[in-house]
Design an enzyme around this catalytic site. Structure first.
Site, short mmCIF file in Angstrom:
data_model
loop_
_atom_site.label_atom_id
_atom_site.label_comp_id
_atom_site.label_asym_id
_atom_site.label_seq_id
_atom_site.Cartn_x
_atom_site.Cartn_y
_atom_site.Cartn_z
N GLY A 46 -6.13 6.31 -17.40
CA GLY A 46 -6.19 4.84 -17.60
C GLY A 46 -5.62 4.07 -16.77
N GLN A 51 -1.16 -3.31 -13.58
CA GLN A 51 -0.58 -2.02 -12.84
C GLN A 51 -0.63 -2.05 -11.28
OE1 GLN A 51 -2.28 0.95 -16.12
NE2 GLN A 51 -0.12 1.79 -15.43
N CYS A 95 2.53 6.95 -18.68
CA CYS A 95 1.87 5.77 -18.05
C CYS A 95 2.21 5.96 -16.60
CB CYS A 95 2.76 4.66 -18.64
SG CYS A 95 2.18 3.07 -17.93
N LEU A 96 1.13 5.57 -15.92
CA LEU A 96 1.43 5.68 -14.31
C LEU A 96 2.34 4.91 -13.77
CD1 LEU A 96 -2.43 6.01 -13.42
CD2 LEU A 96 -0.85 7.75 -13.64
N HIS A 137 -3.66 1.48 -25.23
CA HIS A 137 -2.55 1.44 -24.45
C HIS A 137 -2.77 0.39 -23.08
CE1 HIS A 137 0.40 3.66 -21.71
NE2 HIS A 137 -0.26 3.23 -20.91
N GLU A 138 -4.18 0.56 -22.61
CA GLU A 138 -4.48 -0.13 -21.52
C GLU A 138 -4.47 -1.67 -21.88
OE1 GLU A 138 -4.06 1.31 -18.58
OE2 GLU A 138 -4.02 3.11 -19.42
N HIS A 141 -1.31 -3.36 -21.79
CA HIS A 141 -0.86 -3.69 -20.50
C HIS A 141 -1.59 -5.11 -19.99
CE1 HIS A 141 0.92 -0.36 -18.60
NE2 HIS A 141 0.23 0.35 -18.81
#
Length: 175
Positions: A46, A51, A95-96, A137-138, A141
Site C-alpha cells: 500500500g 508518502q 510502513c514504507l 493504514h493507508e 496516512h
C-alpha cells in the site's frame, strides 16, 4: 510511469491531512500509476499520496499475496470508511515511510469503504483480513496518522529516533 521517492518519517507532510481530489484528470490518473509502480518497486502492499509528498486523498494497494495469485492493484480516490465491525484484528504492520520497523496494531477486522476509481466511477466494498488492515493504514496516512501513533509513547519515540538516524545516514550516502 515513474518511481517516486518515498518520504521517511519524521517529515511534516506525513502528519498533514490530505485534500480531497475534486477532479480525476489525466495528471491524477498518471499519479495513481506512478504510485502503483513505486509501491511494487519498494516493495510494499500500500502507498498513500502523502508518502510521496503529494497532499491529495489518493491511495493505492495490492494485498494479493498468495503464491501464484495475479496482482489486484487498486487505486482509490477520496476513500472513506463508512462502516467498521466491532470485531478487532491484530496485525503486525510496517510502513514504507518507516522502513524495517514493524509493530502490532489493533484495528477493526472488517470495514466497508467507498471510493472513486481512476475512471471516475464510484465503488463500495467490504474488506476483511489484510485488505481491511491495509486500507485503514493507508486512509490513516491521508489523515496525517502513522501506524506508530497507535503505539505507546516510548516505543514511538525510539522508532522516531531510529528514523532520524536513518535519514542522516541516507543523506550522507547521497552527498
Amino acid at each position: 510511469m515513474s518511481i517516486r521517492p518515498i518520504l521517511i518519517h519524521p517529515d511534516p507532510r506525513l502528519k498533514t491531512v490530505a485534500d480531497p481530489v475534486s477532479d480525476i484528470d489525466e495528471a491524477m490518473q498518471k499519479l495513481a500509476e506512478d504510485m502503483l509502480e513505486t509501491m511494487y518497486d519498494a516493495p510494499g502492499i500500500g502507498l498513500a499520496a502523502p508518502q510521496i509528498g503529494i497532499l491529495h486523498r489518493l491511495i493505492v494497494m495490492d494485498c494479493a499475496k498468495d503464491e501464484g495469485a495475479p496482482p489486484r492493484p487498486l487505486a482509490m480516490f477520496n476513500p472513506q470508511i463508512v462502516w467498521e465491525s466491532d470485531d478487532r484484528n491484530i496485525h503486525e504492520e510496517g510502513c514504507l515511510s518507516i522502513p524495517e520497523t514493524w509493530a502490532e496494531v489493533t484495528r477493526p477486522a472488517e470495514v466497508v469503504v467507498q471510493w472513486t476509481d481512476p475512471a471516475g466511477d464510484p465503488h463500495e466494498d467490504r474488506l476483511s483480513g489484510l485488505w481491511a488492515t491495509c486500507v485503514q493504514h493507508e486512509i490513516d496516512h491521508l489523515n496525517g496518522t502513522l501506524f506508530i501513533d497507535y503505539l505507546k509513547p516510548l516505543k514511538r519515540q525510539l522508532i522516531t529516533r531510529r528514523m532520524k538516524k536513518l535519514k542522516r545516514e541516507r543523506s550522507r550516502d547521497t552527498a
